[in-house]
Design a protein around this motif. Structure first.
Motif, PDB file in Angstrom:
ATOM      1  N   TYR A  35      49.036  46.325  45.760  1.00  0.00           N
ATOM      2  CA  TYR A  35      48.621  46.559  44.390  1.00  0.00           C
ATOM      3  C   TYR A  35      48.550  48.052  44.134  1.00  0.00           C
ATOM      4  CZ  TYR A  35      47.084  41.686  43.775  1.00  0.00           C
ATOM      5  OH  TYR A  35      47.027  40.320  43.667  1.00  0.00           O
ATOM      6  N   GLN A  37      46.572  50.898  41.529  1.00  0.00           N
ATOM      7  CA  GLN A  37      45.483  51.085  40.583  1.00  0.00           C
ATOM      8  C   GLN A  37      45.473  52.525  40.101  1.00  0.00           C
ATOM      9  OE1 GLN A  37      41.380  50.587  42.004  1.00  0.00           O
ATOM     10  NE2 GLN A  37      40.872  49.541  40.096  1.00  0.00           N
ATOM     11  N   GLY A  40      40.404  54.489  36.768  1.00  0.00           N
ATOM     12  CA  GLY A  40      39.674  53.797  35.710  1.00  0.00           C
ATOM     13  C   GLY A  40      40.338  52.538  35.199  1.00  0.00           C
ATOM     14  N   LYS A  41      41.429  52.155  35.809  1.00  0.00           N
ATOM     15  CA  LYS A  41      42.168  50.972  35.338  1.00  0.00           C
ATOM     16  C   LYS A  41      42.093  49.831  36.340  1.00  0.00           C
ATOM     17  CE  LYS A  41      43.600  53.129  31.678  1.00  0.00           C
ATOM     18  NZ  LYS A  41      45.008  53.528  31.497  1.00  0.00           N
ATOM     19  N   SER A  42      42.679  48.707  35.961  1.00  0.00           N
ATOM     20  CA  SER A  42      42.665  47.547  36.830  1.00  0.00           C
ATOM     21  C   SER A  42      43.811  47.598  37.841  1.00  0.00           C
ATOM     22  CB  SER A  42      42.750  46.277  35.993  1.00  0.00           C
ATOM     23  OG  SER A  42      42.493  45.147  36.788  1.00  0.00           O
ATOM     24  N   LEU A  43      43.965  46.533  38.594  1.00  0.00           N
ATOM     25  CA  LEU A  43      44.980  46.482  39.638  1.00  0.00           C
ATOM     26  C   LEU A  43      46.250  45.829  39.107  1.00  0.00           C
ATOM     27  CD1 LEU A  43      42.148  46.489  41.257  1.00  0.00           C
ATOM     28  CD2 LEU A  43      43.563  45.787  43.177  1.00  0.00           C
ATOM     29  N   SER A  45      49.896  44.222  40.256  1.00  0.00           N
ATOM     30  CA  SER A  45      50.609  43.670  41.401  1.00  0.00           C
ATOM     31  C   SER A  45      51.962  44.363  41.567  1.00  0.00           C
ATOM     32  CB  SER A  45      50.815  42.171  41.218  1.00  0.00           C
ATOM     33  OG  SER A  45      51.600  41.644  42.257  1.00  0.00           O
ATOM     34  N   PHE A  88      46.606  49.687  47.171  1.00  0.00           N
ATOM     35  CA  PHE A  88      45.842  48.786  48.023  1.00  0.00           C
ATOM     36  C   PHE A  88      46.763  47.741  48.634  1.00  0.00           C
ATOM     37  CE2 PHE A  88      41.513  49.925  47.032  1.00  0.00           C
ATOM     38  CZ  PHE A  88      41.569  50.466  45.757  1.00  0.00           C
TER      39      PHE A  88
END
Lengths: 109, 120
Positions: A35, A37, A40-43, A45, A88
């Motif tokens: 992933y 990121q 301040g943002k989301s993950l 894919s 990640f």
């Protein structure tokens, strides 16, 4: 104990260079995810690797999985600034997905 | 493109207050997850639902955290009372399911934008 370790945790590299991020895990699994990121943002894919020897490529990123060594790599080719983010790996360790600590990548001009 | 929705995006509260977060998964995704991500770390699973049933809440601090997914669609995560150490990003994710090698496994998890909680 379920452990997922990424190396390095921090990576500063110049544009145009190549580098590899490593993800080691402690127990048998045949499913691994990468992933991205942004701060301040989301993950988001990037890749899912489903079997030993699996290799996936998207643009300047290539991911591979060696289930026997319990190791996945994320290779960056000719880095550009837009790749700056935290990456990640996450391993399917039943009953849950276990994430590594993340590798914070900074690509400098 | 279908996305996981979360609200609110930001929440500031004082310790000992109650807070609640909402998540609406991608339509058709039976599995829903709540994660907590402390700054500088990877996400950590708090609770996993399969439809309306809890599959895994072993890492949920049940003295103060609760989660529900009453109709098997959207979900709410509650903290009462909030503590300073609860300051983090709370991420919701959803996935399709697949049977692999005789057990239920999840396909790729898709994450929502998260709720950033600050407890003062």
């Amino acid at each position: 104990e379920l452990k997922v370790e990424q190396n390095p945790l921090f990576l500063s590299m110049q544009e145009g260079k190549n580098y590899t991020i490593y993800c080691n895990y402690s127990t048998t699994s045949d499913r691994l995810y990468w992933y991205r990121q942004d701060p301040g943002k989301s993950l988001e894919s990037l890749f899912v690797l489903l079997s030993n020897g699996a290799v996936k490529q998207e643009g300047r990123l290539m991911a591979s999985l060696d289930t026997k060594a319990r190791l996945s790599t994320l290779h960056i080719t000719a880095a550009v600034h837009d790749l700056s983010a935290t990456y990640f790996c996450a391993v399917d360790m039943f009953p849950r997905l276990t994430f590594g600590e993340g590798t914070q990548l900074t690509v400098n001009p | 493109e279908a996305e996981v929705a979360q609200s609110p995006r930001y929440k500031i509260t004082e310790k000992s207050q109650a807070v609640a977060f909402w998540c609406d998964p991608i339509s058709g995704h039976a599995t829903l997850y709540w994660y907590r991500q402390i700054l500088g770390q990877g996400p950590e699973l708090l609770v996993q639902f399969q439809d309306e049933s809890v599959v895994d809440d072993s890492q949920l601090p049940k003295d103060r955290f609760s989660a529900e997914r009453l109709k098997g669609v959207d979900s709410t995560l509650k903290i009462q009372p909030a503590e300073l150490g609860d300051s983090a990003m709370y991420l919701c994710a959803s996935s399709l399911d697949a049977w692999t090698s005789g057990r239920l496994s999840q396909e790729t998890q898709y994450f929502g934008p998260g709720t950033r909680l600050l407890v003062l």
